[in-house]
Write an enzyme that holds these catalytic residues in place. Structure first.
Site, mmCIF file in Angstrom:
data_model
loop_
_atom_site.group_PDB
_atom_site.id
_atom_site.type_symbol
_atom_site.label_atom_id
_atom_site.label_comp_id
_atom_site.label_asym_id
_atom_site.label_seq_id
_atom_site.Cartn_x
_atom_site.Cartn_y
_atom_site.Cartn_z
ATOM 1 N N ASN A 9 0.873 -1.173 0.000
ATOM 2 C CA ASN A 9 0.000 0.000 0.000
ATOM 3 C C ASN A 9 0.911 1.224 0.000
ATOM 4 O O ASN A 9 1.462 1.586 1.024
ATOM 5 C CB ASN A 9 -0.879 -0.043 1.259
ATOM 6 C CG ASN A 9 -1.728 1.199 1.419
ATOM 7 O OD1 ASN A 9 -1.821 2.024 0.498
ATOM 8 N ND2 ASN A 9 -2.350 1.336 2.581
ATOM 9 N N LYS A 11 0.177 4.235 -0.344
ATOM 10 C CA LYS A 11 -0.481 5.425 0.232
ATOM 11 C C LYS A 11 -0.227 6.644 -0.678
ATOM 12 O O LYS A 11 -0.129 6.482 -1.895
ATOM 13 C CB LYS A 11 -0.025 5.649 1.673
ATOM 14 C CG LYS A 11 -0.190 4.371 2.522
ATOM 15 C CD LYS A 11 -0.049 4.575 3.996
ATOM 16 C CE LYS A 11 -0.251 3.261 4.720
ATOM 17 N NZ LYS A 11 -0.225 3.386 6.172
ATOM 18 N N HIS A 96 -9.557 1.061 4.568
ATOM 19 C CA HIS A 96 -8.307 1.267 5.302
ATOM 20 C C HIS A 96 -8.584 2.201 6.482
ATOM 21 O O HIS A 96 -9.391 3.131 6.363
ATOM 22 C CB HIS A 96 -7.237 1.857 4.381
ATOM 23 C CG HIS A 96 -5.891 1.854 5.027
ATOM 24 N ND1 HIS A 96 -5.516 2.814 5.932
ATOM 25 C CD2 HIS A 96 -4.856 0.988 4.933
ATOM 26 C CE1 HIS A 96 -4.296 2.531 6.367
ATOM 27 N NE2 HIS A 96 -3.870 1.422 5.771
ATOM 28 N N GLU A 98 -7.056 4.619 7.670
ATOM 29 C CA GLU A 98 -6.848 6.051 7.391
ATOM 30 C C GLU A 98 -8.074 6.637 6.694
ATOM 31 O O GLU A 98 -8.421 7.793 6.886
ATOM 32 C CB GLU A 98 -5.567 6.245 6.556
ATOM 33 C CG GLU A 98 -4.330 6.005 7.420
ATOM 34 C CD GLU A 98 -3.113 5.508 6.666
ATOM 35 O OE1 GLU A 98 -3.073 5.587 5.427
ATOM 36 O OE2 GLU A 98 -2.184 5.020 7.351
ATOM 37 N N GLU A 168 -5.443 -4.841 10.407
ATOM 38 C CA GLU A 168 -4.409 -3.844 10.679
ATOM 39 C C GLU A 168 -4.740 -3.086 11.956
ATOM 40 O O GLU A 168 -5.588 -2.182 11.938
ATOM 41 C CB GLU A 168 -4.313 -2.847 9.527
ATOM 42 C CG GLU A 168 -4.009 -3.490 8.193
ATOM 43 C CD GLU A 168 -3.465 -2.470 7.202
ATOM 44 O OE1 GLU A 168 -2.353 -2.678 6.721
ATOM 45 O OE2 GLU A 168 -4.149 -1.467 6.932
ATOM 46 N N GLY A 174 2.383 2.417 10.839
ATOM 47 C CA GLY A 174 3.333 3.518 10.695
ATOM 48 C C GLY A 174 3.977 3.943 12.003
ATOM 49 O O GLY A 174 4.633 4.973 12.070
ATOM 50 N N SER A 213 3.354 -1.935 10.438
ATOM 51 C CA SER A 213 4.800 -2.007 10.688
ATOM 52 C C SER A 213 5.384 -3.391 10.399
ATOM 53 O O SER A 213 6.311 -3.841 11.071
ATOM 54 C CB SER A 213 5.125 -1.566 12.113
ATOM 55 O OG SER A 213 4.729 -0.218 12.313
HETATM 56 P P1 PGA Z 1 2.771 0.399 7.662
HETATM 57 O O1 PGA Z 1 1.315 0.574 7.020
HETATM 58 O O2 PGA Z 1 3.332 -0.892 7.128
HETATM 59 O O3 PGA Z 1 3.535 1.585 7.230
HETATM 60 O O4 PGA Z 1 2.578 0.330 9.167
HETATM 61 C C1 PGA Z 1 0.483 -0.520 6.777
HETATM 62 C C2 PGA Z 1 -0.825 -0.066 6.193
HETATM 63 O O5 PGA Z 1 -1.371 0.965 6.654
HETATM 64 O O6 PGA Z 1 -1.369 -0.680 5.246
#
Ligand code: PGA
Length: 250
Positions: A9, A11, A96, A98, A168, A174, A213
Site C-alpha cells: 500500500n 499510500k 483502510h 486512514e 491492521e 506507521g 509495521s
Molecule cells: P505500515 O502501514 O506498514 O507503514 O505500518 C500498513 C498499512 O497501513 O497498510
C-alpha cells in the site's frame, strides 16, 4: 491451500516516475522469491496506468487504494471502480483505517464501495482493525467483529470467495510498533471463526493479511502463524528490496 499474498500500500507516496522505478525494482527481483507468493502493488491513482504498463508480462498484480461509492456521474474528484478496472487493475483496498479515520468512511459507505468493486470484477482487500484505546479496553474482538458483520456479511457466497481481508491494528500502522505474532494469530483465528459462522468452510479459503509495521525483520515470524496468510505493507513497500524481502518471509 490458501493464497499467500504480499500487498504493498504505497499510500500518498511516490511521483509517477518514482512509482515506475519502484515497480521496475519489484519486477526485477521478483524471481528471487517463491512463485507461490502473490505480489500486489497499490500505487496512487495518478500512476496506476503507468505501473500496470510497467508490470505487464510479470505476475505482479496492481490494485487501487480506494474507489467511489457510485458507478458514475456528477461526483467531482471521485474515481469509479470501472475506471480502475479499465486500467487493468485487479484489486482495490477498501476500508483502510486512514480512510475510516480521516475521511469518515463508515460501514454504509463501504457496503456501496464493495458493491462497486464486485460489479467491476475487482477483488476487494477489506481492512479491519481496532485503535489503541479499543485494544487497551479489551474491545478489539468486538470492533473487528462489527466491521466484518456490517460489511462482509452482506456479501453473497460467490463474492466472499473473491475477498481478501487485512487485519491492521491502528496502533501498529506507521508507528514501528508491530503486533506480536501471537497477537496477530489470536485475532486472525477469531476473524476466521466469525467468517465461518456465516460462510462455513469457505472461511478456510479466505486470505487474511496482517498489516502494521510489517517489515523484513518480523515478517517470517508473523507469516509462520497458521491463520496469517501474508501482509499489507505500507512503509516497507516503498523500497523494492524490503518489499521483496518480506515475501521471502514465507
Ligand atoms: P505500515 O502501514 O506498514 O507503514 O505500518 C500498513 C498499512 O497501513 O497498510
Amino acid at each position: 491451500m490458501r493464497k499467500k499474498i504480499v500487498a504493498g500500500n504505497w499510500k500518498m507516496n511516490t511521483l509517477p516516475a518514482e512509482g515506475v522505478e519502484l515497480a521496475k525494482g519489484v519486477a526485477a527481483g521478483r524471481g528471487e522469491v517463491c512463485s507461490c507468493v502473490n505480489f500486489i502493488v497499490c500505487p496512487p491513482f495518478t500512476h496506476l496506468s503507468q505501473v500496470v504498463e510497467t508490470l505487464k508480462g510479470s505476475d505482479i498484480a496492481v490494485g487501487a487504494q480506494n474507489c467511489a461509492t457510485e458507478a458514475k456521474g456528477a461526483y467531482t474528484g471521485e474515481i469509479a471502480a470501472s475506471m480502475i478496472a479499465a486500467l487493468g487493475c485487479k484489486y482495490v483496498i477498501l476500508g483502510h483505517s486512514e480512510r475510516r479515520q480521516y475521511y469518515g468512511e463508515t460501514s454504509a459507505t463501504l457496503n456501496k464501495k464493495m458493491e462497486q468493486a464486485y460489479a467491476n470484477n475487482l477483488t476487494p482487500i477489506y481492512c479491519v482493525g481496532e485503535n489503541l484505546e479499543e485494544r487497551e479496553a479489551g474491545r478489539h474482538f468486538d470492533v473487528v467483529k462489527a466491521q466484518i458483520e456490517e460489511v462482509v456479511f452482506n456479501l453473497t457466497a460467490e463474492q466472499f470467495a473473491d475477498l481478501v481481508i487485512a487485519y491492521e491494528p491502528v496502533w501498529a500502522i506507521g508507528t514501528g510498533k508491530t503486533a506480536t505474532a501471537d497477537q496477530a494469530q489470536e485475532i486472525h483465528a477469531y476473524i476466521r471463526e466469525v467468517l465461518r459462522s456465516k460462510f462455513g468452510a469457505a472461511a478456510d479459503e479466505c486470505p487474511i493479511l496482517y498489516g502494521g509495521s510489517c517489515k523484513p525483520s518480523n515478517a517470517a515470524e508473523i507469516f509462520a502463524k497458521a491463520d496469517v496468510d501474508g501482509g499489507l505493507i505500507g512503509g516497507a513497500a516503498l523500497k523494492a528490496e524490503d518489499f521483496l524481502s518480506i515475501g521471502k518471509g514465507f
